[in-house]
Design a protein around this motif. Structure first.
Motif, PDB file in Angstrom:
ATOM      1  N   CYS A 322      77.222  59.946  63.385  1.00 43.06           N
ATOM      2  CA  CYS A 322      76.352  58.876  63.878  1.00 43.06           C
ATOM      3  C   CYS A 322      74.923  59.161  63.426  1.00 43.06           C
ATOM      4  O   CYS A 322      74.664  60.150  62.742  1.00 43.06           O
ATOM      5  N   GLN A 323      73.999  58.290  63.799  1.00 41.81           N
ATOM      6  CA  GLN A 323      72.605  58.502  63.441  1.00 41.81           C
ATOM      7  C   GLN A 323      72.086  59.788  64.093  1.00 41.81           C
ATOM      8  O   GLN A 323      72.135  59.956  65.311  1.00 41.81           O
ATOM      9  N   SER A 324      71.608  60.713  63.256  1.00 42.92           N
ATOM     10  CA  SER A 324      71.057  61.958  63.804  1.00 42.92           C
ATOM     11  C   SER A 324      69.734  61.682  64.499  1.00 42.92           C
ATOM     12  O   SER A 324      69.006  60.741  64.157  1.00 42.92           O
ATOM     13  N   ILE A 325      69.414  62.529  65.494  1.00 42.75           N
ATOM     14  CA  ILE A 325      68.170  62.391  66.250  1.00 42.75           C
ATOM     15  C   ILE A 325      67.526  63.773  66.376  1.00 42.75           C
ATOM     16  O   ILE A 325      68.175  64.805  66.168  1.00 42.75           O
ATOM     17  N   ALA A 326      66.263  63.779  66.712  1.00 45.97           N
ATOM     18  CA  ALA A 326      65.504  65.033  66.775  1.00 45.97           C
ATOM     19  C   ALA A 326      66.064  65.950  67.859  1.00 45.97           C
ATOM     20  O   ALA A 326      66.531  65.500  68.908  1.00 45.97           O
ATOM     21  N   VAL A 327      66.003  67.250  67.591  1.00 46.15           N
ATOM     22  CA  VAL A 327      66.403  68.258  68.573  1.00 46.15           C
ATOM     23  C   VAL A 327      65.457  69.444  68.451  1.00 46.15           C
ATOM     24  O   VAL A 327      65.005  69.787  67.355  1.00 46.15           O
ATOM     25  N   SER A 328      65.144  70.032  69.582  1.00 45.31           N
ATOM     26  CA  SER A 328      64.337  71.245  69.630  1.00 45.31           C
ATOM     27  C   SER A 328      65.192  72.339  70.238  1.00 45.31           C
ATOM     28  O   SER A 328      65.685  72.192  71.360  1.00 45.31           O
ATOM     29  N   PHE A 329      65.397  73.423  69.495  1.00 42.42           N
ATOM     30  CA  PHE A 329      66.249  74.517  69.962  1.00 42.42           C
ATOM     31  C   PHE A 329      65.441  75.470  70.844  1.00 42.42           C
ATOM     32  O   PHE A 329      64.340  75.897  70.483  1.00 42.42           O
ATOM     33  N   GLU A 330      65.990  75.794  71.992  1.00 42.52           N
ATOM     34  CA  GLU A 330      65.307  76.672  72.943  1.00 42.52           C
ATOM     35  C   GLU A 330      65.088  78.070  72.386  1.00 42.52           C
ATOM     36  O   GLU A 330      64.172  78.773  72.821  1.00 42.52           O
ATOM     37  N   ASP A 331      65.920  78.506  71.455  1.00 43.43           N
ATOM     38  CA  ASP A 331      65.838  79.870  70.941  1.00 43.43           C
ATOM     39  C   ASP A 331      65.167  79.951  69.573  1.00 43.43           C
ATOM     40  O   ASP A 331      65.270  80.968  68.886  1.00 43.43           O
ATOM     41  N   VAL A 332      64.458  78.910  69.185  1.00 45.37           N
ATOM     42  CA  VAL A 332      63.645  78.939  67.965  1.00 45.37           C
ATOM     43  C   VAL A 332      62.180  78.940  68.395  1.00 45.37           C
ATOM     44  O   VAL A 332      61.768  78.075  69.178  1.00 45.37           O
ATOM     45  N   PRO A 333      61.369  79.889  67.934  1.00 43.48           N
ATOM     46  CA  PRO A 333      59.968  79.979  68.374  1.00 43.48           C
ATOM     47  C   PRO A 333      59.159  78.733  68.027  1.00 43.48           C
ATOM     48  O   PRO A 333      59.563  77.883  67.233  1.00 43.48           O
ATOM     49  N   ASP A 334      58.002  78.672  68.663  1.00 42.37           N
ATOM     50  CA  ASP A 334      57.023  77.606  68.430  1.00 42.37           C
ATOM     51  C   ASP A 334      57.600  76.256  68.869  1.00 42.37           C
ATOM     52  O   ASP A 334      57.934  76.106  70.030  1.00 42.37           O
ATOM     53  N   ASP A 335      57.751  75.298  67.955  1.00 41.21           N
ATOM     54  CA  ASP A 335      58.170  73.964  68.396  1.00 41.21           C
ATOM     55  C   ASP A 335      59.677  73.804  68.496  1.00 41.21           C
ATOM     56  O   ASP A 335      60.166  72.729  68.853  1.00 41.21           O
ATOM     57  N   GLY A 336      60.443  74.859  68.181  1.00 40.35           N
ATOM     58  CA  GLY A 336      61.891  74.794  68.322  1.00 40.35           C
ATOM     59  C   GLY A 336      62.611  74.123  67.173  1.00 40.35           C
ATOM     60  O   GLY A 336      63.832  73.954  67.224  1.00 40.35           O
ATOM     61  N   VAL A 337      61.874  73.752  66.117  1.00 42.60           N
ATOM     62  CA  VAL A 337      62.484  73.050  64.982  1.00 42.60           C
ATOM     63  C   VAL A 337      62.372  73.936  63.745  1.00 42.60           C
ATOM     64  O   VAL A 337      61.299  74.035  63.147  1.00 42.60           O
ATOM     65  N   PRO A 338      63.453  74.593  63.333  1.00 41.02           N
ATOM     66  CA  PRO A 338      63.383  75.459  62.149  1.00 41.02           C
ATOM     67  C   PRO A 338      63.245  74.638  60.878  1.00 41.02           C
ATOM     68  O   PRO A 338      63.736  73.506  60.792  1.00 41.02           O
ATOM     69  N   VAL A 339      62.580  75.217  59.891  1.00 41.41           N
ATOM     70  CA  VAL A 339      62.353  74.523  58.629  1.00 41.41           C
ATOM     71  C   VAL A 339      63.140  75.207  57.517  1.00 41.41           C
ATOM     72  O   VAL A 339      63.631  76.331  57.677  1.00 41.41           O
ATOM     73  N   THR A 340      63.262  74.538  56.402  1.00 38.04           N
ATOM     74  CA  THR A 340      63.987  75.084  55.256  1.00 38.04           C
ATOM     75  C   THR A 340      63.424  76.448  54.868  1.00 38.04           C
ATOM     76  O   THR A 340      62.214  76.617  54.725  1.00 38.04           O
ATOM     77  N   GLY A 341      64.318  77.431  54.720  1.00 39.03           N
ATOM     78  CA  GLY A 341      63.920  78.782  54.352  1.00 39.03           C
ATOM     79  C   GLY A 341      63.644  79.689  55.517  1.00 39.03           C
ATOM     80  O   GLY A 341      63.494  80.905  55.336  1.00 39.03           O
ATOM     81  N   GLU A 342      63.589  79.166  56.727  1.00 42.78           N
ATOM     82  CA  GLU A 342      63.292  79.985  57.903  1.00 42.78           C
ATOM     83  C   GLU A 342      64.530  80.759  58.354  1.00 42.78           C
ATOM     84  O   GLU A 342      65.648  80.239  58.349  1.00 42.78           O
ATOM     85  N   THR A 343      64.323  82.018  58.738  1.00 42.76           N
ATOM     86  CA  THR A 343      65.392  82.823  59.323  1.00 42.76           C
ATOM     87  C   THR A 343      65.380  82.643  60.829  1.00 42.76           C
ATOM     88  O   THR A 343      64.322  82.747  61.464  1.00 42.76           O
TER      89      THR A 343
END
Length: 350
Positions: A322-343
């Motif tokens: 279905c249409q994807s929507i924004a998500v913020s992960f609780e276990d990712v620092p800062d805004d919770g949205v990992p970017v390409t290349g991030e570990t």
């Protein structure tokens, strides 16, 4: 996350003399005392495992002068004269010789060229490691001290953990703002607790994350890696009929899209999540799946160029994708949205 009261920080001068009277030698990362390769335990009887050479270490904030010939397991606490080596500008903030503040640094994130970083009982490599911390993991800082000087860096961080006292070397961590405590009812990374990996394509990725997949994430994972639920949910749709030997089991072009093994979950807030390119589906339709439980094993089925996991939060359209929507992960620092290349390192540990 439990936040400890901020202690006053003591600067510690470490004696680097060995018990036999010799000086410990600083080593480069080709025989680094700081890393333990994945799958290896910390060496308590001899040398450290080999690692790859690294560059780009941060500039030192000060230089330690070695005094005396105490046992390498001992450290000497020194009260510094504010008019010479540092000054206290306000409670909890100490300024080093370069004028850069040593505090605040409430937390650190591990940044190493290997999978894990060794934790030492003193701010030195003289004694065997007492544990390890994974690359990308975040830890509370209890103190910032001066210790063994290696390649011009003498800053060590005492961190919270399952040890009486544990230190990590400053060249392989970075200070970060204190992270908010995770919301246990929020969304977590789709990886088993403690697993680290790299995001190979983030939101709005040029390769394929447009349109319905705009808010998806691709994670670099070998075939057969367990993929887990990002939140409590119920299996609302799945496909698992592509098997080893089938034309699209190891990936293919757009013609393989209908043969992608996947699982979708419906969550309590009315949104869904999808886990795609699975080599095997390990849940059944209508099954209740708690957060952190395995939904399937990663693979490269369907429209795919290699083994990875495609995961997205999405609208509930009653189907698989279905249409994807924004998500913020609780276990990712800062805004919770990992970017390409991030570990990233999963704290999906219910």
């Amino acid at each position: 996350m439990h936040v400890r009261p901020r202690p006053w920080l003591a600067l510690v001068v470490l004696s680097t003399a060995c018990a036999t009277g010799g000086e410990p030698q600083a080593t480069d990362s080709a025989s680094s005392p700081f890393f333990t390769n994945a799958g290896e335990s910390s060496d308590t009887t001899g040398g450290e495992p080999d690692t790859t050479t690294t560059t780009g270490q941060p500039e030192p904030t000060s230089t330690t002068t070695t005094q005396g010939t105490t046992d390498p397991g001992e450290v000497t606490t020194t009260t510094l004269d504010p008019t010479t080596t540092g000054s206290t500008t306000d409670p909890g903030t100490t300024t080093g010789t370069t004028g850069e503040p040593l505090d605040p640094c409430p937390q650190i994130r591990v940044v190493t060229p290997n999978d894990v970083l060794n934790v030492r009982p003193t701010p030195s490599t003289a004694m065997a490691a007492i544990g390890t911390v994974t690359n990308g993991s975040v830890h509370d800082v209890l103190a910032i001290v001066q210790g063994e000087n290696i390649d011009g860096e003498d800053t060590w961080y005492r961190i919270d953990g399952p040890w009486p006292e544990g230190y990590v070397f400053g060249s392989f961590v970075e200070c970060i703002p204190e992270q908010r405590p995770p919301d246990e009812d929020g969304f977590f990374l789709p990886l088993q607790c403690g697993t680290s990996t790299t995001v190979t394509q983030g939101n709005f990725g040029d390769f394929s994350h447009q349109g319905n997949s705009a808010y998806a994430f691709d994670f670099s994972l070998a075939t057969g890696t367990p993929l887990v639920a990002i939140a409590d949910g119920t299996v609302s749709s799945l496909y698992g009929d592509t098997k080893p030997g089938d034309p699209c089991y190891n990936g293919g072009g757009q013609e393989c899209n209908p043969y992608t093994n996947y699982v979708t979950l419906l969550h309590g807030d009315g949104t869904g999540s999808v886990y795609a390119h699975l080599s095997a589906v390990q849940v059944s339709l209508g099954q209740v799946v708690p957060r952190g439980s395995v939904v399937g094993l990663t693979g490269s089925t369907g429209w795919s160029t290699g083994p990875h996991a495609h995961v997205a939060r999405q609208e509930n359209c009653g189907g698989g994708f279905c249409q994807s929507i924004a998500v913020s992960f609780e276990d990712v620092p800062d805004d919770g949205v990992p970017v390409t290349g991030e570990t990233v390192t999963s704290q999906n540990c219910p």
